[in-house]
Design a protein around this motif. Sequence first.
Motif, PDB file in Angstrom:
ATOM      1  N   LEU B  13      -5.030  -8.969  -1.650  1.00 19.17           N
ATOM      2  CA  LEU B  13      -6.495  -8.953  -1.580  1.00 19.17           C
ATOM      3  C   LEU B  13      -7.046 -10.375  -1.597  1.00 19.17           C
ATOM      4  N   LEU B  14      -6.524 -11.182  -2.509  1.00 22.30           N
ATOM      5  CA  LEU B  14      -6.991 -12.561  -2.606  1.00 22.30           C
ATOM      6  C   LEU B  14      -6.727 -13.320  -1.303  1.00 22.30           C
ATOM      7  N   ALA B  15      -5.549 -13.100  -0.741  1.00 25.06           N
ATOM      8  CA  ALA B  15      -5.195 -13.810   0.482  1.00 25.06           C
ATOM      9  C   ALA B  15      -6.119 -13.411   1.622  1.00 25.06           C
ATOM     10  N   VAL B  16      -6.443 -12.114   1.714  1.00 25.36           N
ATOM     11  CA  VAL B  16      -7.362 -11.665   2.760  1.00 25.36           C
ATOM     12  C   VAL B  16      -8.703 -12.370   2.601  1.00 25.36           C
ATOM     13  N   LEU B  17      -9.178 -12.475   1.361  1.00 28.73           N
ATOM     14  CA  LEU B  17     -10.425 -13.166   1.098  1.00 28.73           C
ATOM     15  C   LEU B  17     -10.354 -14.623   1.557  1.00 28.73           C
ATOM     16  N   ARG B  18      -9.249 -15.288   1.221  1.00 26.44           N
ATOM     17  CA  ARG B  18      -9.108 -16.713   1.520  1.00 26.44           C
ATOM     18  C   ARG B  18      -9.074 -16.956   3.025  1.00 26.44           C
ATOM     19  N   VAL B  19      -8.324 -16.115   3.733  1.00 30.07           N
ATOM     20  CA  VAL B  19      -8.198 -16.340   5.170  1.00 30.07           C
ATOM     21  C   VAL B  19      -9.534 -16.109   5.860  1.00 30.07           C
ATOM     22  N   ARG B  51      -1.679   0.768   2.132  1.00 28.20           N
ATOM     23  CA  ARG B  51      -2.036   1.442   0.880  1.00 28.20           C
ATOM     24  C   ARG B  51      -3.418   1.009   0.402  1.00 28.20           C
ATOM     25  N   LEU B  52      -3.686  -0.311   0.475  1.00 21.37           N
ATOM     26  CA  LEU B  52      -4.978  -0.815   0.012  1.00 21.37           C
ATOM     27  C   LEU B  52      -6.117  -0.228   0.846  1.00 21.37           C
ATOM     28  N   GLU B  53      -5.837  -0.045   2.142  1.00 21.03           N
ATOM     29  CA  GLU B  53      -6.883   0.534   2.982  1.00 21.03           C
ATOM     30  C   GLU B  53      -7.123   1.988   2.584  1.00 21.03           C
ATOM     31  N   GLN B  54      -6.007   2.700   2.299  1.00 21.97           N
ATOM     32  CA  GLN B  54      -6.167   4.094   1.882  1.00 21.97           C
ATOM     33  C   GLN B  54      -6.923   4.219   0.574  1.00 21.97           C
ATOM     34  N   LYS B  55      -6.716   3.231  -0.307  1.00 23.88           N
ATOM     35  CA  LYS B  55      -7.440   3.264  -1.586  1.00 23.88           C
ATOM     36  C   LYS B  55      -8.889   2.830  -1.412  1.00 23.88           C
ATOM     37  N   GLY B  56      -9.216   2.333  -0.224  1.00 20.79           N
ATOM     38  CA  GLY B  56     -10.593   1.928   0.034  1.00 20.79           C
ATOM     39  C   GLY B  56     -10.884   0.521  -0.427  1.00 20.79           C
ATOM     40  N   LEU B  57      -9.879  -0.285  -0.712  1.00 18.56           N
ATOM     41  CA  LEU B  57     -10.112  -1.648  -1.160  1.00 18.56           C
ATOM     42  C   LEU B  57     -10.189  -2.608   0.023  1.00 18.56           C
ATOM     43  N   LEU B  58      -9.602  -2.191   1.147  1.00 16.29           N
ATOM     44  CA  LEU B  58      -9.651  -3.000   2.354  1.00 16.29           C
ATOM     45  C   LEU B  58     -10.278  -2.172   3.462  1.00 16.29           C
ATOM     46  N   ARG B  59     -10.954  -2.882   4.407  1.00 18.15           N
ATOM     47  CA  ARG B  59     -11.404  -2.237   5.633  1.00 18.15           C
ATOM     48  C   ARG B  59     -10.681  -2.919   6.763  1.00 18.15           C
ATOM     49  N   TYR B  76      -7.748  -6.683  12.086  1.00 16.78           N
ATOM     50  CA  TYR B  76      -8.321  -7.636  11.127  1.00 16.78           C
ATOM     51  C   TYR B  76      -8.751  -6.899   9.880  1.00 16.78           C
ATOM     52  N   TYR B  77      -8.440  -7.480   8.724  1.00 21.99           N
ATOM     53  CA  TYR B  77      -8.786  -6.842   7.457  1.00 21.99           C
ATOM     54  C   TYR B  77      -9.920  -7.623   6.788  1.00 21.99           C
ATOM     55  N   SER B  78     -10.757  -6.855   6.060  1.00 19.40           N
ATOM     56  CA  SER B  78     -11.724  -7.538   5.181  1.00 19.40           C
ATOM     57  C   SER B  78     -11.783  -6.743   3.884  1.00 19.40           C
ATOM     58  N   VAL B  79     -12.156  -7.433   2.804  1.00 20.31           N
ATOM     59  CA  VAL B  79     -12.157  -6.785   1.493  1.00 20.31           C
ATOM     60  C   VAL B  79     -13.454  -5.998   1.355  1.00 20.31           C
ATOM     61  N   SER B  80     -13.329  -4.742   0.979  1.00 20.66           N
ATOM     62  CA  SER B  80     -14.511  -3.897   0.826  1.00 20.66           C
ATOM     63  C   SER B  80     -15.197  -4.206  -0.506  1.00 20.66           C
ATOM     64  N   SER B  81     -16.346  -3.615  -0.712  1.00 23.83           N
ATOM     65  CA  SER B  81     -17.035  -3.874  -1.979  1.00 23.83           C
ATOM     66  C   SER B  81     -16.218  -3.324  -3.146  1.00 23.83           C
ATOM     67  N   ARG B  82     -15.524  -2.203  -2.908  1.00 25.81           N
ATOM     68  CA  ARG B  82     -14.646  -1.690  -3.989  1.00 25.81           C
ATOM     69  C   ARG B  82     -13.526  -2.666  -4.264  1.00 25.81           C
TER      70      ARG B  82
END
Lengths: 892, 110
Positions: B13-19, B51-59, B76-82
Amino acid sequence: MGHAGPPRLAEWLLRRVIQGSPAADAIVGDLAEEHHAERRARGRLGAGAWYWREASGVAARVLVARHRARRPAPSPFPIPGDPFMSGLWRDFRLAVRLLAHQRAFACIVVLTLAVGLAANATVLALVDGLVLRPFPLRDIDRLVQVFGVSPEPGLAADRRDVSPADFVDFQREVRAADLVALQWWDATIAGQTEPERLQGFKVSPAFFQAMGVGVAMGRGFLGEEAQPGRDRVAVVSDALWKRRFGADPHLVGRTITLEGEPHLIVGIAPPKFDYPYGSQVWSPLALTPDALSSRQRRYLSVIGRLHDGASPAQAQAEIAATAARLARQFPTTNRGWTVNTMPLAASVVDLGAAAFLGVQQVATLLVLLLACVNVANLLIVRAADRSKELALRVALGASRWRVVRLLVLESLTLAIAGALGAIPLAWAALAACRAAMPPNIARFIRGWEEIDIDVRVVGGLALLAVGSTIVFGLLPALRASRVSLNDALKTGGRTGGGGGRHRLRNTMVVVEVALALTLLIAAGLSVRGTTTVLFRDDGYDPDGVMTLRVSLLGVRYDTPDKQRAFFESLMDDARGALGIEGAVLANVAPASTRDDTSGVEIEGHPVADASQRREAARRITTPGYFQALRIRLLDGRDFARGDTPAAMPVAIVSETMARRYWNGENPIGRRFRIEGPDAAWRTVVGVARDVRHTWFMNQIAPTYYVPFAQYPVGDMVLLLRGPGDPSPLAAAGRHLVLRRDAGQPVYEVRSLRRVRSDGAVGLQFAATFMGVFGLVGLLLAGVGIYAIMAYAVRQRTHEIGVRRALGARPREVLATTLGRGLRLTAIGLAVGLAGAYGLGSLMERTLFGSIHVDALTFVVFTAVLAMAAIVASIVPARRALRVDPIIALRHQ
Amino acid sequence: MDTYLGEFEHLVLLAVLRVGTDAYAVPVRAEIESRAGRAVSRGALYTTLDRLEQKGLLRSQLGDPLPERGGRARRYYSVSSRGLASLRAARESIEGLSAGVTLEPKQARS
């Protein structure tokens, strides 16, 4: 530069594995993108390897994740240990338990498999030992054997020996290989203990180097020892050294007596080296000037070691060139003769062995196929019976994979049990093969001693077991796992499969009947052919006669007169001996593997050139031969005591010789001459019935008989006829010889019946094999048909009940039930007849015409199989009839 | 409700944010490897992203097809508000727990 993307196969596999995952496309794309970058850094190959590694890593990860995701929430009471393995173990135990419940079913399946596999393992061991690695020699691929090729067609016409003069020319002119020559040498060893006949070979001095073995102790032969007079040296085999000389470390340098001559032992061969034909002693081949000028007599085996970089084709070309020159230069002896150079490994394989084993292999494959079809059948029937159970398992939450796994485990359990059962069976079969092969024949079969079930055979067996498991286990498993829960529970197992399954089962019956009929007829043909060969009238009576071979030693019997004196006194003794009704001598006993032929010149019938030279089998006999062997004299008289060297030279000819060389005119009183040193014109005094010498000779060779007294030789067979069982005559004959000369070995002591049977031992093997296969086939087909018919009847119990209740008579019900089975059987029989005809023709070709495709065998065995099929169908059909209609209607 | 983050999930998650906007699997993996100094297997990354996308943490959203990818699009992934909430919760719990705790001498020196 073609394809620049990732390895296509890897990409395709990856896509297959991860398809369905939402990011699948992106993953494949990412890897392609990274591959693009890797390619620049590592080059094409490096990037390819990188891609394979990464793609498989990703695929494995995705698979594991998917498996985890699908699993239900972990149980609050987890099973300790690895869940996958413990599930497997549980399923395995379940499979064993289920099988144990149906003991009869399991036994039939395991036995069927064991028999099928054992048959294959046995033949595999034979093939492995005889064809694939006939004998242990290093660099055997660098060794070639050079055969002469006769211009006259005939048995093994392309595997003739080479004359000494030709050999010397080959040796001088061929650059691609070092050639050595070998000559058969029956050597009698005397001294200390009893005299003994040894298998020996006279060989060129470079023999041991050429074979790539050298000697274990002492030295090989020197170049100058290949001269008459300097050749009294010998190398003995390791086996002989250990057996006769007690592994005496000082044997090298000692002198032994071979053929009555002292020979200095100069070396001991390496252990296990007994080339060729189980040789026990080797001595230098010292060709006399007389022999060296001879191109007429061909008696040398020629072996060559290829030089580095030379190919067999090169050697063949060089030798062929020389042979062609010799044929032009010496047309009388060499016209039309060419050469045939082949790898030694291929040349030592028995001429007939490969074809013979090929037929066996076809037959065993049929047996295995039959076994597999049978087992598949049983499993399909069983799976159909279990459709309810399987549907219940699925309903209770078992995945399709679990059901398939259970079914495959069951098959695998059966396969393992079958393979385990097959090992002792195959071992016993091989032991029987070894015991049945007479040692005097076995030593001519390359690799026979080495035959055993070894790692390779066990490996082959394991492969077969797994292979057949896949064939017969997976098919029914897949079918069964596709069972629809609804259908299976609803219809109570009456349909459960539909038309497809019926078609499959019907095909199985047809295939089974066809295979069984093919096997049965092949077996019948083999047995009939062999019995014919063994018991047909070959022109003489083989019963009640004992044969003993006597080969007189060199020095004491070095003149024909001495040889004649010994044998004539032996005949005098034998005539008075108790229990001997007839005692005669012959240079060759009928049906033995030896033969003796010569060229003949018919007076008044000259031949135009050498290629039309007349040949005939030569038999040297004493008076009474025809009577002792019950060979009918068709005309003229037998030899008499008056046919002495001083009297007129006489001969008796066979009817074939009379017909062929005198154009059917009465030959009595006509004259002919034997080519060779004895050039006297011989007057024909009698005509004898034809004798078939060896079973595989389709045509009977022209034969002449000459009286021993006029044509003495030192190597004779003593034939004794007694009033009944010939076995006591062995001791009597031995006694007769030893009383005249205590130093004279007597060997190859066998009854004439045994000689004949030994000569056809390969044929008997084939027949026994085929007979066993045929019986197995019949049994398997019976079991298979029974299983399928029983199942079909059980499926239709309800229907039968309805029909009975509606007034159908038992006869009608029986007819429809039987009709179906018989229709299938009839189709199978038709297919099988075609297969049998094919296999029969193959056997006819490969087994030297001992087997003939005859209609009677076809008819008889078709009837036998049809009967078996009818019985196998009637039993379950009758059982269905006995069921009370009320119960049948209730039947679920 | 915040979702509990596994350690590797946290890193991803952190890496997605950074990139940032360009966050598809390849640079995300490179970011983790360079910043966290540990090797990351592609398979693990893909399953975790999934898995993170299924949990709704990533879009995620697809970009344009690219030729060097064999005509396939990047995801392309981005971090969701959750996802942001989970990261905040994780950071808070770590900071809360580490406050006032003296760690190794290494940190003391710096």
